[in-house]
Scaffold this motif. Structure first.
Motif, PDB file in Angstrom:
ATOM      1  N   ALA A 159     -14.889   9.559 -16.848  1.00  0.00           N
ATOM      2  CA  ALA A 159     -15.586   8.344 -16.399  1.00  0.00           C
ATOM      3  C   ALA A 159     -16.169   8.559 -15.002  1.00  0.00           C
ATOM      4  N   HIS A 160     -17.312   7.936 -14.744  1.00  0.00           N
ATOM      5  CA  HIS A 160     -18.013   8.095 -13.469  1.00  0.00           C
ATOM      6  C   HIS A 160     -18.266   6.714 -12.863  1.00  0.00           C
ATOM      7  N   LEU A 161     -17.636   6.466 -11.720  1.00  0.00           N
ATOM      8  CA  LEU A 161     -17.799   5.178 -11.054  1.00  0.00           C
ATOM      9  C   LEU A 161     -19.150   5.089 -10.354  1.00  0.00           C
ATOM     10  N   THR A 162     -19.739   3.903 -10.405  1.00  0.00           N
ATOM     11  CA  THR A 162     -20.945   3.622  -9.638  1.00  0.00           C
ATOM     12  C   THR A 162     -20.553   3.260  -8.209  1.00  0.00           C
ATOM     13  N   GLU A 163     -21.276   3.746  -7.239  1.00  0.00           N
ATOM     14  CA  GLU A 163     -20.980   3.457  -5.838  1.00  0.00           C
ATOM     15  C   GLU A 163     -21.948   2.415  -5.298  1.00  0.00           C
ATOM     16  N   LEU A 164     -21.405   1.545  -4.461  1.00  0.00           N
ATOM     17  CA  LEU A 164     -22.235   0.526  -3.824  1.00  0.00           C
ATOM     18  C   LEU A 164     -23.106   1.164  -2.736  1.00  0.00           C
ATOM     19  N   SER A 165     -24.307   0.660  -2.626  1.00  0.00           N
ATOM     20  CA  SER A 165     -25.126   1.050  -1.474  1.00  0.00           C
ATOM     21  C   SER A 165     -24.672   0.249  -0.260  1.00  0.00           C
TER      22      SER A 165
ATOM     23  N   ARG B 217       7.126  -4.703   8.902  1.00  0.00           N
ATOM     24  CA  ARG B 217       5.963  -4.957   8.032  1.00  0.00           C
ATOM     25  C   ARG B 217       6.352  -5.849   6.853  1.00  0.00           C
ATOM     26  N   TYR B 218       7.492  -5.574   6.265  1.00  0.00           N
ATOM     27  CA  TYR B 218       7.970  -6.375   5.141  1.00  0.00           C
ATOM     28  C   TYR B 218       9.279  -7.048   5.519  1.00  0.00           C
ATOM     29  N   LYS B 219       9.336  -8.339   5.280  1.00  0.00           N
ATOM     30  CA  LYS B 219      10.548  -9.104   5.567  1.00  0.00           C
ATOM     31  C   LYS B 219      11.381  -9.233   4.293  1.00  0.00           C
ATOM     32  N   GLN B 220      12.454  -9.986   4.372  1.00  0.00           N
ATOM     33  CA  GLN B 220      13.353 -10.149   3.221  1.00  0.00           C
ATOM     34  C   GLN B 220      12.743 -11.143   2.227  1.00  0.00           C
ATOM     35  N   ASP B 221      11.745 -10.647   1.498  1.00  0.00           N
ATOM     36  CA  ASP B 221      10.999 -11.492   0.567  1.00  0.00           C
ATOM     37  C   ASP B 221      10.449 -10.625  -0.557  1.00  0.00           C
ATOM     38  N   VAL B 222       9.754 -11.247  -1.501  1.00  0.00           N
ATOM     39  CA  VAL B 222       9.160 -10.540  -2.641  1.00  0.00           C
ATOM     40  C   VAL B 222       7.665 -10.397  -2.401  1.00  0.00           C
ATOM     41  N   TYR B 223       7.154  -9.181  -2.512  1.00  0.00           N
ATOM     42  CA  TYR B 223       5.750  -8.900  -2.223  1.00  0.00           C
ATOM     43  C   TYR B 223       5.049  -8.321  -3.451  1.00  0.00           C
ATOM     44  N   LEU B 224       3.746  -8.547  -3.474  1.00  0.00           N
ATOM     45  CA  LEU B 224       2.909  -7.945  -4.504  1.00  0.00           C
ATOM     46  C   LEU B 224       2.316  -6.648  -3.969  1.00  0.00           C
ATOM     47  N   LEU B 225       2.066  -5.735  -4.856  1.00  0.00           N
ATOM     48  CA  LEU B 225       1.482  -4.456  -4.462  1.00  0.00           C
ATOM     49  C   LEU B 225       0.082  -4.697  -3.904  1.00  0.00           C
ATOM     50  N   PRO B 226      -0.241  -4.113  -2.762  1.00  0.00           N
ATOM     51  CA  PRO B 226      -1.588  -4.288  -2.211  1.00  0.00           C
ATOM     52  C   PRO B 226      -2.664  -3.887  -3.224  1.00  0.00           C
ATOM     53  N   LYS B 227      -3.747  -4.638  -3.241  1.00  0.00           N
ATOM     54  CA  LYS B 227      -4.800  -4.388  -4.229  1.00  0.00           C
ATOM     55  C   LYS B 227      -5.394  -2.984  -4.104  1.00  0.00           C
ATOM     56  N   LYS B 228      -5.404  -2.463  -2.888  1.00  0.00           N
ATOM     57  CA  LYS B 228      -5.928  -1.115  -2.692  1.00  0.00           C
ATOM     58  C   LYS B 228      -5.116  -0.097  -3.496  1.00  0.00           C
ATOM     59  N   MET B 229      -3.816  -0.307  -3.583  1.00  0.00           N
ATOM     60  CA  MET B 229      -2.969   0.604  -4.359  1.00  0.00           C
ATOM     61  C   MET B 229      -3.234   0.456  -5.848  1.00  0.00           C
ATOM     62  N   ASP B 230      -3.419  -0.772  -6.314  1.00  0.00           N
ATOM     63  CA  ASP B 230      -3.776  -0.993  -7.718  1.00  0.00           C
ATOM     64  C   ASP B 230      -5.021  -0.193  -8.088  1.00  0.00           C
ATOM     65  N   GLU B 231      -6.022  -0.266  -7.232  1.00  0.00           N
ATOM     66  CA  GLU B 231      -7.278   0.411  -7.515  1.00  0.00           C
ATOM     67  C   GLU B 231      -7.118   1.930  -7.445  1.00  0.00           C
ATOM     68  N   TYR B 232      -6.255   2.382  -6.557  1.00  0.00           N
ATOM     69  CA  TYR B 232      -6.003   3.818  -6.449  1.00  0.00           C
ATOM     70  C   TYR B 232      -5.344   4.340  -7.723  1.00  0.00           C
ATOM     71  N   VAL B 233      -4.374   3.585  -8.248  1.00  0.00           N
ATOM     72  CA  VAL B 233      -3.709   3.974  -9.492  1.00  0.00           C
ATOM     73  C   VAL B 233      -4.724   4.063 -10.630  1.00  0.00           C
ATOM     74  N   ALA B 234      -5.593   3.073 -10.720  1.00  0.00           N
ATOM     75  CA  ALA B 234      -6.608   3.086 -11.780  1.00  0.00           C
ATOM     76  C   ALA B 234      -7.540   4.277 -11.638  1.00  0.00           C
ATOM     77  N   SER B 235      -7.944   4.593 -10.390  1.00  0.00           N
ATOM     78  CA  SER B 235      -8.890   5.689 -10.169  1.00  0.00           C
ATOM     79  C   SER B 235      -8.301   7.037 -10.568  1.00  0.00           C
ATOM     80  N   LEU B 236      -6.973   7.187 -10.434  1.00  0.00           N
ATOM     81  CA  LEU B 236      -6.334   8.455 -10.801  1.00  0.00           C
ATOM     82  C   LEU B 236      -6.391   8.713 -12.306  1.00  0.00           C
ATOM     83  N   HIS B 237      -6.581   7.664 -13.093  1.00  0.00           N
ATOM     84  CA  HIS B 237      -6.589   7.824 -14.554  1.00  0.00           C
ATOM     85  C   HIS B 237      -8.011   7.960 -15.124  1.00  0.00           C
ATOM     86  N   LEU B 238      -9.024   7.672 -14.336  1.00  0.00           N
ATOM     87  CA  LEU B 238     -10.392   7.714 -14.854  1.00  0.00           C
ATOM     88  C   LEU B 238     -10.864   9.106 -15.264  1.00  0.00           C
TER      89      LEU B 238
END
Length: 595
Positions: free
Chosen positions: A568-574, A542-563
């Motif tokens: 705070a109450h997130l609005t959900e998309l219809s 999955r990952y080769k010998q290179d430098v990768y950025l954290l997947p955006k889904k993980m960024d959002e998960y980290v943020a959601s854990l702190h809300l």
């Protein structure tokens, strides 16, 4: 202060008992001390301080009342007065009510008394005084002890044999006896790190890091301790060293060692100690790391240089600093990066929160603790307008400082201009500014030429990770004098008497000289933990010998854990809205290139 007031105060101080024997004024025996104790001191003090005819008659009345009450004359000291018109001449009231001049008594010498006090310090005071003198005169470059370290033991931790309560001695710290205090620090930090605590609860049963052997090199603070204990709860074994010789909290290191962690760090390490500690983490018989958590790239560099064969078993590197990421990209470009690496520094949760909000609050704390400077009206130049620079500028501007910005990137430069800051070159303002702050991650941002031109008393400090931004080495020359003022504060004095105030010897100001907001560090620490889990559990290929950025889904998960902390109450998309935007209702909501 008038002469009368001074004389009156001296009279109050000089109310002494005349030796028992003959009355100095009347020649009669003085009463026993037990009877003298019954003298009303309040009235006596008032009459002594008055120094006027009214005071004289009051003294006579007191004497008469005392004679009528007990038939005994109170001690002369109780009725002593000073006449301010006679330059402090003293008098006593005789038994018959007349006033007679008393022999002059030697006045208390306040200056001498103070000097005498200084000559006889306590045992602790002698050690503190000796240490203070040695640091201000001869300890030019080395760090002082931790603010929270009350120990005056100057023995190097490398020369000590310490064991925790379980008999384990696989650590090297300042003082294991501070463990209880450090444990309280960690417990306080846990309250402000909700995401890590939630991660423990959610993933503890699964043990996603079971079998992981993590070697870390970061700032060893209470917040890092919460991260380490979280990794341990998730199944990892950890060995840790400090990435900064000044940022270690000794009491926290002690608490970790008491808890069974192999920690090699203390505040005020030398450069040799720094590399020795890293080597002790890595080079241990019967234990080889398979994951690296680095802050600055020093650990990765050491393994690459000294133990390159270890990379055969290492699954990945997680790096959180600008400097370390830069080094990784250099290795990748040269084809020398042996394992996948995760660039946490450029994740949204790190850039938008840690770099910005953390520095916005901690820059003021670091400067206040070290210099007690007032910010209102001060001229400050901030070198670099990235997220760290933005945070520093916003804080200083809010405090009333006049802020200039230097920048090489036209986009960041335009942001600075539109935020109301004047964009300049450093040499245009270096003679007039009161404070110079570097936060670029580059080298030689402030060089000797700039330092020579600074005004007397200019404060120089660094908020970037690397200690190369300020050319401190150029200041270690015979013609310049270094004077240690307090912990992490040096005066560098030029031959003409000009001096600059250098903080933390050019190393990271906030973690060296103060503390940082725990909640913001929770965001970064959670990101690091998830990056380790991702790299450790990723299927081969999955990952080769290179430098990768954290997947955006993980960024959002980290943020959601702190809300939930903010209720705070997130609005959900219809479904219709999600289809219109072309998004999954559960995210990610931003493309991977979003920063």
């Amino acid at each position: 202060m008038s002469v009368q007031v001074v004389a009156a105060k001296m009279a109050e101080v000089e109310l002494k008992d005349v030796p028992v024997g003959k009355d100095p004024a009347a020649g009669s025996p003085a009463p026993p001390a037990s009877e003298a104790k019954n003298t009303p001191k309040t009235e006596a003090s008032a009459s002594a301080a008055a120094g006027s005819p009214t005071a004289e008659s009051a003294s006579a009345k007191v004497a008469e009342a005392a004679l009528n009450a007990g038939g005994k004359m109170p001690q002369a000291s109780a009725l002593k007065r000073t006449d301010p018109q006679q330059n402090g001449g003293e008098a006593f009231v005789n038994r018959d009510g007349t006033v007679a001049e008393a022999p002059r008594m030697k006045k208390i010498q306040f200056a001498d008394q103070k000097q005498e006090f200084n000559k006889r310090p306590s045992k602790i005071g002698r050690r503190s005084l000796s240490r203070s003198i040695s640091q201000s005169s001869t300890d030019s470059y080395s760090s002082a002890a931790s603010y929270t370290d009350s120990s005056d033991d100057e023995t190097s931790p490398r020369d000590k044999q310490q064991k925790n309560s379980k008999g384990n001695g696989d650590f090297c710290i300042k003082n294991i006896k501070q463990a209880e205090f450090g444990r309280r620090e960690i417990e306080i930090a846990e309250q402000e790190m909700p995401a890590l605590m939630a991660l423990r609860k959610r993933a503890q049963g699964e043990k996603p890091l079971a079998g992981a052997k993590v070697v870390g090199c970061t700032h060893i603070t209470a917040q890092t301790a919460v991260l380490m204990e979280t990794l341990s709860a998730l199944g990892a074994q950890c060995r840790w060293a400090a990435c900064n010789i000044y940022s270690t909290q000794n009491e926290v290191a002690a608490a970790l060692a008491e808890g069974g962690f192999s920690v090699f760090a203390w505040k005020g390490e030398s450069e040799d100690d720094f590399w020795w500690c890293i080597d002790r983490c890595v080079n241990v018989e019967g234990w080889q790391p398979n994951m690296i958590l680095d802050d600055g790239g020093d650990l990765t560099h050491w393994i690459y240089k000294k133990y390159p064969n270890m990379f055969k078993k290492i699954k990945g590197i997680v790096e959180e600093s600008v400097t370390g990421v830069h080094r990784l990209y250099q290795l990748s470009k040269a084809g020398k990066l042996c394992v996948p690496a995760m660039n946490v520094n450029d994740s949204v949760t790190k850039q938008k929160f840690d770099n910005l909000y953390c520095c916005r609050e901690s820059i003021l704390d670091g400067l206040k603790r070290t210099t007690d400077v007032m910010f209102g009206g001060k001229q400050v130049v901030v070198c670099g307008y990235g997220e760290v620079g933005k945070g520093c500028c916003a804080a200083l501007k809010a405090m009333g400082s006049i802020v200039y910005v230097t920048e090489i990137d036209p986009i960041c430069a335009l942001q600075a201009c539109m935020d109301g800051f004047r964009l300049v070159k450093l040499n245009e303002v270096i003679r007039q500014v009161d404070i110079v702050i570097t936060c670029t991650g580059n080298k030689n941002v402030v060089v000797r030429e700039n330092l020579d031109r600074m005004k007397n008393g200019c404060i120089v400090c660094n908020m970037g990770h690397s200690n190369t931004e300020i050319d401190v080495a150029s200041l270690r020359t015979p013609e310049l004098t270094w004077e240690r003022v307090r912990s992490q504060v040096d005066h560098v004095i030029w031959p003409d008497g000009k001096r600059i105030v250098l903080l933390a010897e050019g190393r990271l100001l906030n973690l060296s000289c103060s503390t940082v907001p725990t909640f913001v560090l929770s965001i970064t620490a959670t990101t690091q933990a998830l990056a380790l889990i991702e790299l450790y559990n990723a299927p081969e290929g999955r990952y080769k010998q290179d430098v990768y950025l954290l997947p955006k889904k993980m960024d959002e998960y980290v943020a959601s854990l702190h809300l939930p902390t903010f209720d705070a109450h997130l609005t959900e998309l219809s479904d219709e809205q999600a289809k219109y935007l072309g998004l999954n209702k559960n995210g990610p909501f931003k493309p991977n290139y979003y920063r």
